[in-house]
Design an enzyme around this catalytic site. Structure first.
Site, short mmCIF file in Angstrom:
data_model
loop_
_atom_site.label_atom_id
_atom_site.label_comp_id
_atom_site.label_asym_id
_atom_site.label_seq_id
_atom_site.Cartn_x
_atom_site.Cartn_y
_atom_site.Cartn_z
N TYR A 13 0.83 -1.22 0.00
CA TYR A 13 0.00 0.00 0.00
C TYR A 13 0.86 1.27 0.00
CZ TYR A 13 -3.31 3.37 2.10
OH TYR A 13 -4.08 4.46 2.39
N ASN A 37 1.45 -9.95 0.70
CA ASN A 37 0.26 -9.13 0.96
C ASN A 37 0.07 -8.14 -0.19
OD1 ASN A 37 -1.93 -8.01 2.22
ND2 ASN A 37 -0.74 -6.85 3.73
N ASP A 60 11.85 -13.19 -0.87
CA ASP A 60 11.54 -13.10 0.55
C ASP A 60 12.83 -12.72 1.28
OD1 ASP A 60 10.98 -13.53 3.26
OD2 ASP A 60 9.50 -15.08 2.77
N SER A 128 6.20 3.49 13.14
CA SER A 128 4.78 3.75 13.44
C SER A 128 4.63 4.53 14.73
CB SER A 128 4.07 2.40 13.59
OG SER A 128 2.80 2.56 14.13
N THR A 130 2.68 3.81 16.80
CA THR A 130 2.34 2.81 17.81
C THR A 130 3.41 2.76 18.91
OG1 THR A 130 1.55 0.55 18.09
CG2 THR A 130 3.41 0.82 16.63
N TYR A 153 3.48 -6.92 16.99
CA TYR A 153 3.68 -6.04 15.83
C TYR A 153 4.33 -4.72 16.27
CZ TYR A 153 2.56 -2.08 12.87
OH TYR A 153 2.64 -0.91 12.17
N LYS A 157 8.36 -2.88 15.64
CA LYS A 157 8.73 -1.52 15.21
C LYS A 157 9.72 -0.90 16.20
CE LYS A 157 6.39 -1.43 11.42
NZ LYS A 157 7.09 -1.52 10.14
N TYR A 181 4.73 6.80 11.23
CA TYR A 181 3.47 7.17 10.60
C TYR A 181 2.36 7.19 11.62
CZ TYR A 181 5.85 4.63 6.75
OH TYR A 181 6.75 4.12 5.84
N ASN A 183 -1.95 7.56 11.06
CA ASN A 183 -2.83 6.58 10.40
C ASN A 183 -2.95 6.84 8.89
OD1 ASN A 183 -3.47 6.33 13.29
ND2 ASN A 183 -5.04 4.91 12.55
N ASN A 203 -8.50 -2.31 9.67
CA ASN A 203 -8.40 -0.86 9.80
C ASN A 203 -9.71 -0.17 9.38
OD1 ASN A 203 -5.19 -1.57 8.77
ND2 ASN A 203 -5.59 -0.65 10.74
N ARG A 235 -7.78 9.80 16.06
CA ARG A 235 -6.53 9.47 15.36
C ARG A 235 -6.15 10.61 14.42
NH1 ARG A 235 -6.91 6.17 18.56
NH2 ARG A 235 -6.80 3.91 18.44
#
Ligand code: UD1
Length: 345
Positions: A13, A37, A60, A128, A130, A153, A157, A181, A183, A203, A235
């Site tokens: 994305y 993905n 990979d 992130s 997060t 997850y 990070k 980042y 959102n 999400n 957010r």
């Protein structure tokens, strides 16, 4: 002619938007992606949007030998933007080792290859907000403390930033910028690139657009009793194209040796927080599509409110988000409509 840049996870994305932005700034791009993905078809869409076909290698990054082989063949890389990682919070709780192996293992392999490479010493890393958990003060600036991670997850990070910091302090010559980042939402203005969630989206915005198009029966708004004006979580949503631009700016900062230390960190947000209900209402008003939604209990692990102090990104990095929530929603919707019309079939 600007140099050759490796984008890992470049079919994803944020990666695909960044590849286009790099190509439009004159860079030659090589994408590494294992397509775990994403889909091969994204390559044609990137080519349609940018008018240039990037080189694509399906690989990979956990496979160290193959990654070393890739770096031997591509000895003229000037920089690396590293997106390739898993990002589903719930999945990481169920299968933490899969997350540590992929997100941390791939990074270690990449840094080894970059350390050995004579050229590729500049790294932009996809981190992130997060890492801040629920910040004690808002807006949250880069020097706010990193809080204990709420999921494997999130932990990958934090650990990744630490690994990059340590590697930059050592003698391998690595220079890095980690971008935290907030959102990321929205899609490319062409309607040809956007988010492709695997299965049921976790999400908010993909869930909104899939509900609006009829793929999902109803959107659930998680929690209405938070300490916010309308009771729903807040957010800092940021348009993916603004985010993509920030990666090019960060890369150019490294290439021009304008960075002030070997590992810099910047928040990427708009500085404005919106509640879940504001996001839902803006979607409805912008697209004139009515959403079927209901309240349910809070989702475990959600922070109440978070938005960015963007001062450092604005002043030091020299980047500012330009697109507002309406544009984020209208482009996300156009992408969903195009998918429904068979764009990826
Ligand atoms: C999540 C991750 C974050 C990660 C980011 C991008 C958590 C705690 N955080 O951010 O680490 O970097 O995704 O992958 O999972 N919401 C609903 N209904 C839905 C979906 C979401 O009400 O169906 C609400 C959530 O409660 C939240 C807001 O919408 O308040 C945004 O949720 P989401 O898009 O999942 O992002 P985050 O949870 O902020």
């Amino acid at each position: 002619m600007a140099g050759k840049i490796l984008v890992t996870g470049g079919m994803g994305y944020i990666g695909s938007h960044t590849v286009v932005e790099l190509q439009q700034s004159g860079y030659q791009v090589v994408i590494l992606d294992n397509l775990s993905n994403s889909e091969q078809g994204i390559l044609d869409l990137i080519t349609r949007v940018a008018g240039v076909k990037p080189e694509f290698v399906q690989l990979d990054m956990q496979n160290r030998e193959r990654l070393e082989g890739f770096f031997r063949e591509h000895h003229d890389l000037e920089g690396v933007i590293h997106f390739a990682a898993y990002k589903a919070v719930g999945e990481s709780v169920e299968n933490p080792l899969m997350y540590y192996r992929n997100n941390v293992g791939s990074l270690v392999n990449l840094l080894d290859c970059m350390t050995d490479s004579p050229a590729a010493k500049n790294l932009v890393f996809s981190s992130s907000c997060t890492v801040y958990g629920q910040p004690d003060t808002l807006p949250v600036s880069e020097d706010a403390p990193v809080k204990p991670a709420m999921s494997p997850y999130g932990n990958t990070k934090q650990i990744s930033e630490e690994i990059i910091e340590d590697t930059c302090q050592a003698n391998g010559g690595l220079e890095a910028i980690s971008l935290r980042y907030f959102n990321p939402i929205g899609a490319h203005e062409s309607g040809l690139l956007g988010e492709l969630p695997l299965g049921v989206p976790n999400n908010l915005v993909p869930f909104i657009t899939q509900t609006a198009i009829g793929k999902r029966a109803q959107l659930t708004v998680f929690g209405k009793d938070y300490d916010t004006p309308d009771g729903t979580c807040i957010r800092d949503y940021i348009h993916v194209s603004d985010l993509a631009r920030a990666h090019v700016v960060a890369l150019e900062r490294l290439l021009a040796k304008q960075h002030q230390k070997s590992h810099e960190i910047f928040n990427l947000g708009t500085g404005t927080g919106y509640s879940v209900l504001e996001a839902v209402n803006t979607f409805e008003q912008t697209t004139r599509v009515k959403l079927n939604w209901k309240f349910s209990d809070r989702r475990p692990g959600d922070v109440e409110k978070v938005w960015a102090d963007t001062g450092t990104a604005n002043k030091v990095l020299g980047w500012k988000a330009e697109r507002g929530l309406k544009e984020m929603m209208s482009t996300a919707w156009q992408w969903e409509v195009n998918l429904n019309d068979g764009l990826m079939d």
